[in-house]
Structure formats: C-alpha cells, structure tokens
Design a protein around this motif. Structure first.
Motif, mmCIF file in Angstrom:
data_model
loop_
_atom_site.group_PDB
_atom_site.id
_atom_site.type_symbol
_atom_site.label_atom_id
_atom_site.label_comp_id
_atom_site.label_asym_id
_atom_site.label_seq_id
_atom_site.Cartn_x
_atom_site.Cartn_y
_atom_site.Cartn_z
ATOM 1 N N UNK A 61 0.802 -1.228 0.000
ATOM 2 C CA UNK A 61 0.000 0.000 0.000
ATOM 3 C C UNK A 61 0.835 1.280 0.000
ATOM 4 N N UNK A 62 1.955 1.277 0.703
ATOM 5 C CA UNK A 62 2.821 2.465 0.727
ATOM 6 C C UNK A 62 3.359 2.760 -0.663
ATOM 7 N N UNK A 63 3.788 1.727 -1.390
ATOM 8 C CA UNK A 63 4.333 1.936 -2.728
ATOM 9 C C UNK A 63 3.246 2.391 -3.702
ATOM 10 N N UNK A 64 2.035 1.873 -3.542
ATOM 11 C CA UNK A 64 0.930 2.346 -4.387
ATOM 12 C C UNK A 64 0.654 3.828 -4.130
ATOM 13 N N UNK A 65 0.698 4.230 -2.873
ATOM 14 C CA UNK A 65 0.495 5.648 -2.545
ATOM 15 C C UNK A 65 1.630 6.499 -3.110
ATOM 16 N N UNK A 66 2.862 6.009 -3.010
ATOM 17 C CA UNK A 66 3.993 6.765 -3.559
ATOM 18 C C UNK A 66 3.832 6.977 -5.063
ATOM 19 N N UNK A 67 3.466 5.930 -5.791
ATOM 20 C CA UNK A 67 3.255 6.078 -7.237
ATOM 21 C C UNK A 67 2.149 7.083 -7.505
ATOM 22 N N UNK A 68 1.095 7.020 -6.726
ATOM 23 C CA UNK A 68 -0.028 7.936 -6.896
ATOM 24 C C UNK A 68 0.389 9.385 -6.638
ATOM 25 N N UNK A 69 1.180 9.615 -5.611
ATOM 26 C CA UNK A 69 1.635 10.976 -5.297
ATOM 27 C C UNK A 69 2.570 11.492 -6.380
ATOM 28 N N UNK A 70 3.521 10.665 -6.803
ATOM 29 C CA UNK A 70 4.451 11.078 -7.858
ATOM 30 C C UNK A 70 3.688 11.363 -9.147
#
Length: 116
Positions: free
Chosen positions: A42-51
């Motif tokens: 979930x953290x990596x999905x959020x990071x991709x979404x923010x970037x």
C-alpha cells in the motif's frame, strides 16, 4: 454403462479463451512478477499515486515523507523497489533526489491484465 454409451472426447481445441494473446516467456513472467510484487504494498501504491499526481509526474523525496507518514530512509527504500521494478527514475539535484514516473510503466501491467 458401456464404452459405447460414452460420448467421444476431442482434445483438438481449448475450451477456454486464453487471458493473453501470447504466453509469457520465463523472462517476461519474472519481470512481471517483480512489477506486481512492487505494487503489492500500500505504501508503494500511494507513492506512485503521489508522484503521478505531482507537477510533471515528478516529486522530491523531501515532499514524500510527510504524506506517507514514514521516515526518509523508509520512503527511500520503497522508492528504490519501485525503481528496480521499472516504475520510477531518480535524478539528484544538490542534496535531494527527485523521482519521476516512467512513461508507459503502468500500461505494461494493465496490458497483461487486459482480457480482450
């Protein structure tokens, strides 16, 4: 029931339509497994979404720690996994690292999941 009562079985064709047009090679399967594994957090999905939502689909690591709520080293660890999986690139500007979404990286995953 005798053998004469059984219907003949033909194995010439497949009963189901394959999910993809071509089967994956071993190398492609390993690459896609790495890509899916990177997205499974979930953290990596959020990071991709923010970037992806940032100007130019690029963000400084300094702007990612607060919204994620994790330390800079932990965020950097997740970003490295996303880079290794082929989703992000990294560039240094002074002391800061900037991460950018690689164009087409997410489409690669969606094409595999496409059933038509």
């Amino acid at each position: 029931m005798t053998n004469a009562d059984l219907l003949p079985v033909t194995v010439a064709g497949s009963c189901c339509t394959p999910l993809t047009r071509e089967t994956l090679t071993v190398e492609d399967a390993e690459s896609m497994a790495l890509a899916f594994k990177a997205l499974s957090d979930p953290t990596r999905l959020r990071l991709i979404s923010i970037v992806a939502a940032s100007d130019g689909a690029e963000a400084c690591v300094c702007d990612l720690t607060e919204p994620i709520g994790l330390s800079q080293p932990t965020v950097s660890h997740h970003l490295k996994i996303l880079m290794d999986a082929g989703y992000l690139t990294r560039s240094k500007r002074g002391t800061w690292a900037y991460y950018k979404l690689i164009p087409g990286a997410l489409e690669r995953v969606s094409q595999l999941l496409k059933t038509t």
